[in-house]
Design a protein around this motif. Structure first.
Motif, PDB file in Angstrom:
ATOM      1  N   ASP A 113      15.583   2.297  -5.945  1.00  0.00           N
ATOM      2  CA  ASP A 113      16.992   1.911  -5.893  1.00  0.00           C
ATOM      3  C   ASP A 113      17.703   2.742  -4.827  1.00  0.00           C
ATOM      4  O   ASP A 113      17.472   3.949  -4.705  1.00  0.00           O
ATOM      5  CB  ASP A 113      17.655   2.137  -7.255  1.00  0.00           C
ATOM      6  N   LEU A 114      18.594   2.080  -4.072  1.00  0.00           N
ATOM      7  CA  LEU A 114      19.369   2.760  -3.034  1.00  0.00           C
ATOM      8  C   LEU A 114      20.794   2.220  -3.063  1.00  0.00           C
ATOM      9  O   LEU A 114      20.999   1.002  -3.070  1.00  0.00           O
ATOM     10  CB  LEU A 114      18.750   2.524  -1.653  1.00  0.00           C
ATOM     11  N   GLN A 115      21.788   3.136  -3.081  1.00  0.00           N
ATOM     12  CA  GLN A 115      23.189   2.724  -3.144  1.00  0.00           C
ATOM     13  C   GLN A 115      24.054   3.564  -2.208  1.00  0.00           C
ATOM     14  O   GLN A 115      23.780   4.737  -1.977  1.00  0.00           O
ATOM     15  CB  GLN A 115      23.729   2.845  -4.570  1.00  0.00           C
ATOM     16  N   LEU A 116      25.110   2.931  -1.719  1.00  0.00           N
ATOM     17  CA  LEU A 116      26.164   3.601  -0.969  1.00  0.00           C
ATOM     18  C   LEU A 116      27.435   3.495  -1.791  1.00  0.00           C
ATOM     19  O   LEU A 116      27.849   2.389  -2.170  1.00  0.00           O
ATOM     20  CB  LEU A 116      26.357   2.945   0.399  1.00  0.00           C
ATOM     21  N   GLN A 117      28.074   4.644  -2.079  1.00  0.00           N
ATOM     22  CA  GLN A 117      29.240   4.676  -2.953  1.00  0.00           C
ATOM     23  C   GLN A 117      30.407   5.379  -2.264  1.00  0.00           C
ATOM     24  O   GLN A 117      30.217   6.287  -1.457  1.00  0.00           O
ATOM     25  CB  GLN A 117      28.899   5.394  -4.262  1.00  0.00           C
ATOM     26  N   PHE A 118      31.610   4.940  -2.639  1.00  0.00           N
ATOM     27  CA  PHE A 118      32.851   5.550  -2.143  1.00  0.00           C
ATOM     28  C   PHE A 118      33.778   5.800  -3.314  1.00  0.00           C
ATOM     29  O   PHE A 118      33.874   4.990  -4.237  1.00  0.00           O
ATOM     30  CB  PHE A 118      33.544   4.625  -1.139  1.00  0.00           C
ATOM     31  N   LYS A 119      34.490   6.943  -3.273  1.00  0.00           N
ATOM     32  CA  LYS A 119      35.445   7.228  -4.336  1.00  0.00           C
ATOM     33  C   LYS A 119      36.525   8.163  -3.825  1.00  0.00           C
ATOM     34  O   LYS A 119      36.245   9.167  -3.164  1.00  0.00           O
ATOM     35  CB  LYS A 119      34.735   7.870  -5.534  1.00  0.00           C
ATOM     36  N   ASN A 120      37.802   7.806  -4.134  1.00  0.00           N
ATOM     37  CA  ASN A 120      38.914   8.740  -3.951  1.00  0.00           C
ATOM     38  C   ASN A 120      39.739   8.734  -5.225  1.00  0.00           C
ATOM     39  O   ASN A 120      39.256   8.326  -6.283  1.00  0.00           O
ATOM     40  CB  ASN A 120      39.731   8.381  -2.704  1.00  0.00           C
ATOM     41  N   SER A 121      40.987   9.175  -5.154  1.00  0.00           N
ATOM     42  CA  SER A 121      41.775   9.353  -6.376  1.00  0.00           C
ATOM     43  C   SER A 121      42.092   8.040  -7.083  1.00  0.00           C
ATOM     44  O   SER A 121      42.323   8.030  -8.297  1.00  0.00           O
ATOM     45  CB  SER A 121      43.085  10.084  -6.052  1.00  0.00           C
ATOM     46  N   LYS A 122      42.105   6.912  -6.373  1.00  0.00           N
ATOM     47  CA  LYS A 122      42.474   5.632  -6.982  1.00  0.00           C
ATOM     48  C   LYS A 122      41.403   4.554  -6.875  1.00  0.00           C
ATOM     49  O   LYS A 122      41.385   3.620  -7.674  1.00  0.00           O
ATOM     50  CB  LYS A 122      43.758   5.099  -6.342  1.00  0.00           C
ATOM     51  N   HIS A 123      40.521   4.671  -5.898  1.00  0.00           N
ATOM     52  CA  HIS A 123      39.577   3.597  -5.620  1.00  0.00           C
ATOM     53  C   HIS A 123      38.138   4.093  -5.750  1.00  0.00           C
ATOM     54  O   HIS A 123      37.829   5.234  -5.424  1.00  0.00           O
ATOM     55  CB  HIS A 123      39.787   3.053  -4.203  1.00  0.00           C
ATOM     56  N   ALA A 124      37.276   3.196  -6.205  1.00  0.00           N
ATOM     57  CA  ALA A 124      35.827   3.448  -6.213  1.00  0.00           C
ATOM     58  C   ALA A 124      35.148   2.132  -5.861  1.00  0.00           C
ATOM     59  O   ALA A 124      35.557   1.065  -6.322  1.00  0.00           O
ATOM     60  CB  ALA A 124      35.354   3.944  -7.568  1.00  0.00           C
ATOM     61  N   ALA A 125      34.118   2.205  -5.028  1.00  0.00           N
ATOM     62  CA  ALA A 125      33.415   0.998  -4.609  1.00  0.00           C
ATOM     63  C   ALA A 125      31.978   1.360  -4.276  1.00  0.00           C
ATOM     64  O   ALA A 125      31.659   2.523  -3.982  1.00  0.00           O
ATOM     65  CB  ALA A 125      34.096   0.362  -3.394  1.00  0.00           C
ATOM     66  N   TYR A 131      33.805  -2.725  -7.453  1.00  0.00           N
ATOM     67  CA  TYR A 131      35.059  -2.111  -7.008  1.00  0.00           C
ATOM     68  C   TYR A 131      35.892  -1.759  -8.228  1.00  0.00           C
ATOM     69  O   TYR A 131      35.933  -2.513  -9.216  1.00  0.00           O
ATOM     70  CB  TYR A 131      35.850  -3.068  -6.110  1.00  0.00           C
ATOM     71  N   LYS A 132      36.555  -0.594  -8.187  1.00  0.00           N
ATOM     72  CA  LYS A 132      37.453  -0.174  -9.271  1.00  0.00           C
ATOM     73  C   LYS A 132      38.724   0.391  -8.670  1.00  0.00           C
ATOM     74  O   LYS A 132      38.682   1.173  -7.711  1.00  0.00           O
ATOM     75  CB  LYS A 132      36.782   0.878 -10.158  1.00  0.00           C
ATOM     76  N   PHE A 133      39.856  -0.015  -9.257  1.00  0.00           N
ATOM     77  CA  PHE A 133      41.163   0.535  -8.896  1.00  0.00           C
ATOM     78  C   PHE A 133      41.777   1.115 -10.155  1.00  0.00           C
ATOM     79  O   PHE A 133      41.898   0.425 -11.184  1.00  0.00           O
ATOM     80  CB  PHE A 133      42.059  -0.561  -8.321  1.00  0.00           C
ATOM     81  N   ASN A 134      42.164   2.380 -10.089  1.00  0.00           N
ATOM     82  CA  ASN A 134      42.659   3.067 -11.277  1.00  0.00           C
ATOM     83  C   ASN A 134      43.856   3.931 -10.892  1.00  0.00           C
ATOM     84  O   ASN A 134      43.743   4.815 -10.047  1.00  0.00           O
ATOM     85  CB  ASN A 134      41.547   3.944 -11.868  1.00  0.00           C
ATOM     86  N   THR A 135      45.003   3.639 -11.471  1.00  0.00           N
ATOM     87  CA  THR A 135      46.191   4.438 -11.206  1.00  0.00           C
ATOM     88  C   THR A 135      47.050   4.488 -12.453  1.00  0.00           C
ATOM     89  O   THR A 135      47.433   3.456 -13.008  1.00  0.00           O
ATOM     90  CB  THR A 135      46.999   3.869 -10.025  1.00  0.00           C
ATOM     91  N   GLY A 136      47.333   5.684 -12.922  1.00  0.00           N
ATOM     92  CA  GLY A 136      48.170   5.814 -14.117  1.00  0.00           C
ATOM     93  C   GLY A 136      47.535   5.145 -15.322  1.00  0.00           C
ATOM     94  O   GLY A 136      46.410   5.430 -15.699  1.00  0.00           O
TER      95      GLY A 136
END
Length: 406
Positions: free
Chosen positions: A214-226, A259-264
């Motif tokens: 398995d191989l994945q590329l991931q991104f994450k900051n304070s509000k977004h994950a993909a 994709y995930k968006f999370n705020t408050g």
């Protein structure tokens, strides 16, 4: 797990101590947590499930008796505490400049329906964490599960069969580059495995001598994950063909994006997977045998092809409402098959599920009320595995869960 339980009972004062290794001082010890969970549910018809109906897949097809009455139309209910969970989080001093942590976790749902209320190992892994890398070894979620974007529902199925649900022995190495991660993993099979001539078993991957890759590329900051990723595995289903040694193997792939968006108080998640032979992920799919003629000297296999997608909206913290929706589609087998399948849902053309839910938290007590409306389209697969002449069969599950978290 039994050793850890005895430690906490015999030495209740044990919490965090100090240790030194390689010149570094760090906290070490064992911290226990978990929950006592009660599930109460009611289904409007007979359902395809596991663990005494708690883990719901989809409703059963119609089964007419001699008078034409649907035997599977009867309702069913149950309640249980088998998913009560105990987790041991372990910390030790640094090793080779890395922060060291480990987890051992179990519950009482057993490894199969024959061992209900038996202790089951969920997770057992150690992790080394450096500034730009992480190494994890042990039993953990399969990388396709994508812990950063998994359904937040009370049901034990956690969105399956629209979402992967599988824990494996795994070795994963993560490279950390700011907000980006590259994750590579090798996995084998244990409790969740592929189907075959001898039933569901890990032996088919063991014979192939190649771990799941398995191989994945991931991104994450304070509000977004993909993330995006690919997965490849090889199995050897049979040992013999017409009393001769069989060497035939089957290689299959899967691709995902999330994709995930999370705020408050608001959270939005969406994920899609297209893959082959995903029985081990507790999803639809598997493989079949291609037509055999007098010139064949071995089996030839053909995988099923499925798409799975889901999305979820949630709002709130102490009082939270959420809505989950999932869809799965059967695209048949890659080649013509002879009708011999090793699969889940070979006669299901598509599935969908809508799950509205409400959760409330009062200190250590949490209650969830959910309605899972799942529809399965049953029919007859043709020689390419495409399901024809479908009939939609619905089921409504009403689920109440009560957690006491410690």
């Amino acid at each position: 797990m039994l050793f850890l339980i005895s430690v906490v009972l015999l030495k209740p004062q044990m919490g965090v101590a100090q240790g030194t290794t390689e010149g570094n001082t760090a906290q070490w010890g064992i911290h226990f947590s978990g929950f006592i969970k009660n599930d109460f549910w009611y289904d409007t018809r007979q359902v395809f499930t596991t663990r005494e109906d708690l883990f719901l897949f989809y409703p059963m097809n119609k089964l007419p008796d001699a008078a034409g009455n649907d035997i599977n139309s009867g309702a069913v209910f149950n309640f249980t505490a088998m998913t009560t969970r105990l987790t041991a989080n372990i910390t030790t001093p640094d090793v080779m400049g890395a922060k060291v942590s480990a987890v051992i976790e179990g519950d009482f749902s057993g490894v199969s329906n024959s061992y209900i209320n038996g202790l089951r190992l969920r997770h057992a892994y150690g992790k080394l964490s450096w500034k730009h890398a992480e190494l994890l070894m042990g039993q953990y979620w399969h990388p396709l599960f994508t812990t950063e974007a998994a359904p937040s529902v009370a049901s034990l199925n956690t969105g399956a069969p629209f979402q992967e649900f599988c824990r494996n022995p795994v070795v994963s190495l993560t490279g950390i580059f700011g907000k980006f991660k590259v994750v590579g993993a090798f996995a084998t099979q244990r409790d969740n495995a592929n189907d075959g001539p001898s039933g569901i078993s890990s032996m088919y991957m063991r014979r192939a001598l190649v771990p799941n890759l398995d191989l994945q590329l991931q991104f994450k900051n304070s509000k977004h994950a993909a993330g995006i990723g690919g997965d490849y595995k090889i199995i050897q289903p049979a040992l013999t063909f017409n009393d001769a040694k069989s060497k035939s193997k089957l290689g299959t792939y899967a691709f995902l994006a999330y994709y995930k968006f999370n705020t408050g108080k608001f959270c939005f998640k969406i994920k899609g997977t297209y893959g082959q032979n995903l029985t081990d992920m507790l999803m639809l799919g598997g493989y079949a045998i291609r037509p055999i003629d007098s010139t064949d000297t071995d089996y030839h296999y053909t995988p099923t092809n499925h798409f799975f997608g889901w999305t979820q909206l949630s709002y709130g913290k102490k009082y939270q409402g959420y809505l989950f929706g999932g869809y799965a589609r059967n695209f048949g087998t890659t080649h013509e098959n002879n009708g011999t399948y090793y699969t889940r849902g070979k006669d299901v053309a598509w599935l969908y599920r809508i799950t509205p839910g409400f959760a409330c938290t009062f200190g250590k007590l949490q209650c969830n009320l959910e309605g899972e409306y799942t529809v399965a389209a049953y029919g007859t697969p043709d020689k390419m595995g495409i399901v024809r002449n479908v009939t939609a069969i619905p089921n409504l599950r009403l689920l109440l869960t009560v957690f006491y978290i410690f």
